[in-house]
Design an enzyme around this catalytic site. Structure first.
Site, PDB file in Angstrom:
ATOM      1  N   ASP A  82      39.873  42.011  41.910  1.00  0.00           N
ATOM      2  CA  ASP A  82      40.211  41.079  42.989  1.00  0.00           C
ATOM      3  C   ASP A  82      41.307  41.658  43.882  1.00  0.00           C
ATOM      4  O   ASP A  82      42.358  42.092  43.400  1.00  0.00           O
ATOM      5  CB  ASP A  82      40.676  39.742  42.404  1.00  0.00           C
ATOM      6  CG  ASP A  82      40.652  38.614  43.420  1.00  0.00           C
ATOM      7  OD1 ASP A  82      41.133  38.818  44.546  1.00  0.00           O
ATOM      8  OD2 ASP A  82      40.142  37.527  43.093  1.00  0.00           O
ATOM      9  N   SER A 135      37.986  30.563  44.984  1.00  0.00           N
ATOM     10  CA  SER A 135      39.340  30.831  45.463  1.00  0.00           C
ATOM     11  C   SER A 135      40.182  29.549  45.408  1.00  0.00           C
ATOM     12  O   SER A 135      40.424  29.010  44.330  1.00  0.00           O
ATOM     13  CB  SER A 135      39.281  31.423  46.877  1.00  0.00           C
ATOM     14  OG  SER A 135      40.518  31.965  47.242  1.00  0.00           O
ATOM     15  N   HIS A 176      37.413  40.069  45.569  1.00  0.00           N
ATOM     16  CA  HIS A 176      37.529  38.608  45.681  1.00  0.00           C
ATOM     17  C   HIS A 176      36.176  37.976  46.009  1.00  0.00           C
ATOM     18  O   HIS A 176      35.854  36.898  45.525  1.00  0.00           O
ATOM     19  CB  HIS A 176      38.560  38.251  46.748  1.00  0.00           C
ATOM     20  CG  HIS A 176      38.943  36.813  46.749  1.00  0.00           C
ATOM     21  ND1 HIS A 176      39.509  36.180  45.667  1.00  0.00           N
ATOM     22  CD2 HIS A 176      38.825  35.849  47.713  1.00  0.00           C
ATOM     23  CE1 HIS A 176      39.739  34.909  45.956  1.00  0.00           C
ATOM     24  NE2 HIS A 176      39.327  34.687  47.184  1.00  0.00           N
TER      25      HIS A 176
END
Length: 803
Positions: free
Chosen positions: A744, A671, A778
């Site tokens: 995601d 991330s 994610h």
């Protein structure tokens, strides 16, 4: 037949060539696989009196088949339209009970075949436990009798769990409020088959609305119809014998809060119009209080569509917010209203005002307190005692006030006034206990309350319990954990007079287990659980927290792992892996503090590099990467230079110990850590390669702020451009492995970010490999994808770093 995934490969072997690979799923080498393919310990849940334990067993990973289900993505939700529950839920597959005073685990009987359990909820008297079971066609409500360990089905598969937990206990321990699918529910529209009747049109009103890049928004009229369909429920009262009575006709119920005394219910429904730019939490809503029989008492709140909000993390909407029942009163609502119109830019003496409103709401709400900063929390105690907290992001300040709810004219007393990022000064959290309404309120014993703190210090972590006197406002330390070879977490005070405390203790090689400690008796420790270490193969690796300094003098830290048996005298030069995540600060003091504890149990998982300590790598995990902006300077004004300084300091520190070949160092992150990785490879020559997972690389695609950046792109275009690896792709020469979930769901890190960055690198001749993991969001959950990810990382590191 093996499932196949298309993986993109860009090779740099003396010449540049573009290629795609068609690979079946791979598994990592044995030393990594042995750690990754383990059996997860059960989750522990205890009743209020600490007499019984519920042990919830789940699979270590989901499977790709679990992810390969029908899914609707509407209004910020991801739900399975067939089963009417979130498509992201992780299920429990077995339940067992155990007496805390005993050792024998009792298998719960009567469970459904192939259980898919979620939404576990103890009854107020701890004698029953509700849970949902997801079948192939929907969600059922079940109840578990604790005494007999017998589970019973209460409803058919008609529960609507699309908005989360679909049921609540009434105070009588016999009745449950349940959201059910309407009997006349219409079928969902198929957007692929139904032809549109016109274009999709959106307008702006001319007002500024700096919304972040939310995922899974509504896109058209069909989405609106389907959204309304999936969240519409009928409310039923269901007793523990399975008898159901309709309580409220179908509506878009989004919140059901029963008053502490059980005589009122506040029902919040979503209203129209819907939005295509913000999630359902900002859709219009209406809150109405009913009595226990369903008679309407009062509309207590109406919230309009909230697409337009001022700039800044401290911005809030106008009107009543944070509306909830006061825990220490039978039926009193509390709520907050902004005094600055919700705009941090407005200069006012007080930002928020807290109100109290007694049922049946025949009189107006009364003001309780005004807060100079933005209201953040309250802990109710009794008629005369409550603690209110406020905060302000720009200064990172937070204050706690002692107030008298029965006398609003009495001046609030400041109890703490501190930088919320200053972990060394954190006084802890006030201890609470359940009252006669089964609600948590401040634990008060003879004018004293108690605070449990994490106990971070410059010399290590030593959790503590403080006794806080309500009259003198002074604290007295009554217990400090003294472990130097273990980590002790203080969870809950069970008996204030005898000193009985629930704790969890772990070490580098000892799995976290629960104990009762008597803080008034030395070495009085009673074990509750005895979970074993599932990672025996790394119990002998060397693990320590190292501290070092950045070139500007800022103290940093990281957890250093060395392979088992590594000779610290001969000091073989090994390759180094660094895993990190940047954090923003407004002052150097907080940025230099450490919350790492070398005695924390070593739990390898796909989100770190720890696996590779078994393959001859040195690993610096959770390396500190502070980004500081003091005064009027914002952290991101000097993001790149500080990033490089942090990395250089980490490498220098491990190199000074003599353990590594500094020409063989890799950096990795997930991330915002992936964003960090791409920038370090672009703007420094410190690394041989890097691994970036689920990142965002073009900040013009997040123009109204990202991470902790409040300014928009048009205010500081140079900052956005300088920080974007995409904008600097022509400078990238270092091999990078880019990984992203195909689905995601995190704001700002859409899969498009990696795809476009890879295209830029490919077009500019940079050595890059892109792996898109099918069906993953994610965070990654499917076993096939996770094992293949570990294989990809292993192959990449062997090629570009080790060899």
């Amino acid at each position: 037949m093996k499932l196949k995934v298309t993986l993109f490969l860009f090779l740099n072997i003396g010449f540049f060539a573009f290629a795609q690979e068609n690979l079946t799923y791979q598994k990592p080498s044995k030393s990594i696989l042995d750690l990754a393919d383990y059996e997860r310990a059960p989750t522990v849940s205890m009743d209020t009196k600490k007499e019984n334990i519920l042990l919830s067993y789940g699979n270590t990973y989901k499977t790709l088949d679990d992810l390969n289900q029908e899914e609707l993505r509407l209004g910020g939700l991801r739900i399975n339209p067939v089963t009417n529950i979130s498509s992201t839920v992780t299920y429990i597959i077995n339940l067992k009970l155990r007496k805390i005073s005993g050792k024998d685990e009792i298998q719960v009987t009567g469970l459904p075949n192939n259980p898919k359990i979620s939404n576990i909820l103890w009854s107020p008297n701890d004698k029953k436990i509700l849970f949902s079971h997801t079948t192939a066609s929907g969600v059922e409500l079940w109840v578990l009798d604790v005494a007999s360990a017998q589970a019973t089905k209460l409803t058919e598969a008609t529960v609507n769990a699309n908005l989360g937990n679909p049921f609540s206990w009434f105070l009588d321990n016999e009745t449950i409020l349940v959201k059910m699918l309407p009997k006349d529910r219409k079928p969902l529209l198929d957007s692929k088959k139904d032809l549109p009747t016109g274009p999709i049109i959106s307008n702006t009103s001319g007002e500024k609305s700096q919304n972040r890049t939310y995922p899974d928004m509504l896109k058209n009229k069909n989405d609106e119809v389907n959204f309304e369909n999936i969240i519409t429920s009928e409310l039923y009262k269901v007793n523990i014998n399975g008898n159901a009575v309709l309580f409220k006709e179908a509506a878009m119920f989004a919140g059901e809060k029963i008053s502490p005394d059980g005589n009122y219910i506040m029902l919040t429904t979503i209203q129209k119009p819907f939005s295509y730019v913000v999630p359902l939490s900002r859709f219009p809503s209406k809150s109405i209080v009913y009595d226990i029989r369903g008679k309407e008492i009062k509309t207590v709140n109406e919230v309009p569509l909230n697409e337009i909000i001022p700039k800044g993390f401290m911005a809030v909407r106008k009107g009543k917010r944070e509306m909830a029942w006061r825990n220490d009163k039978p039926a009193t609502l509390s709520y907050v209203a902004a005094l600055d119109e919700g705009d941090p830019a407005n200069k006012v003496d007080f930002r928020d005002e807290v109100f109290l409103w007694d049922a049946p709401f025949t009189t107006d709400a009364t003001s309780l307190v005004k807060t100079p900063q933005r209201y953040s929390d309250v802990v109710w105690g009794n008629d005369n005692i409550a603690f209110i907290k406020d905060e302000w992001y720009d200064t990172r300040n937070t204050k706690t006030y002692l107030i008298n709810p029965s006398n609003p004219s009495q001046q609030a007393k400041v109890v703490t006034d501190r930088n919320q990022q200053d972990v060394y000064s954190d006084p802890g959290i006030f201890e609470t206990k359940k009252n006669e309404y089964n609600k948590y309120v401040l634990a008060i014993e003879k004018d004293n309350t108690y605070r449990i703190g994490d106990g971070y210090t410059k010399n290590g972590q030593f959790p503590f319990i403080d006794e806080f006197n309500l009259k003198t406002l002074q604290s007295k330390r009554i217990y400090t954990s003294s472990y130097k070879d273990k980590k002790e977490d203080l969870l809950e005070i069970e008996d204030f007079r005898s000193g009985k405390v629930l704790v969890q203790i772990q070490s580098k090689s000892e799995y976290p287990n629960y104990y009762f400690r008597n803080i008034k008796k030395q070495n009085s420790l009673t074990p509750i659980t005895t979970f074993k270490n599932p990672f025996e193969s790394i119990k002998d690796v060397s693990k320590e927290v190292i501290k070092y300094k950045r070139k500007d003098g800022l103290e940093l830290s990281g957890t250093l792992y060395l392979p088992a048996g590594y000779d610290k005298v001969k000091k073989e030069k090994l390759p180094l892996l660094i895993w990190a995540y940047p954090a923003e600060y407004k002052d150097r003091n907080s940025a230099g503090q450490s919350t790492q504890n070398s005695n924390e149990f070593t739990f390898p998982y796909y989100g770190s590099f720890v696996y590779w300590v078994t393959k001859g790598y040195v690993v610096l995990d959770d390396a500190a990467f502070p980004i500081i902006g003091e005064g009027t300077t914002e952290p991101n004004d000097n993001f790149i230079s500080q990033l490089v300084d942090n990395a250089e300091a980490a490498i220098n520190a491990v190199d000074a110990l003599g353990y590594i070949n500094r020409k063989k160092v890799a950096i990795g992150g997930h991330s915002y850590g992936a964003f960090m990785t791409a920038n370090l490879l672009t703007h420094s020559n410190l690394f041989a390669c890097g691994i970036a997972r689920s990142g965002a690389y073009n900040r013009t695609l997040t123009p109204f702020g990202f991470q902790s950046e409040q300014r928009n792109y048009w205010e500081v275009p140079d900052v956005y451009n300088a920080m974007s690896p995409f904008m600097n792709a022509d400078k990238m020469k270092t091999p990078i492995l880019l990984v992203h979930g195909e689905a995601d769901n995190n704001p700002g890190t859409f899969t498009l970010q990696t795809e476009r960055y890879f295209q830029a690198l490919k077009g500019l001749g940079a050595p890059a490999r892109m792996v898109i993991l099918p069906k993953e969001a994610h965070s990654y959950v499917a076993k096939e994808n996770i094992l293949h990810l570990l294989w990809e990382q292993d192959q990449f590191l062997e090629k570009y770093l080790k060899n």
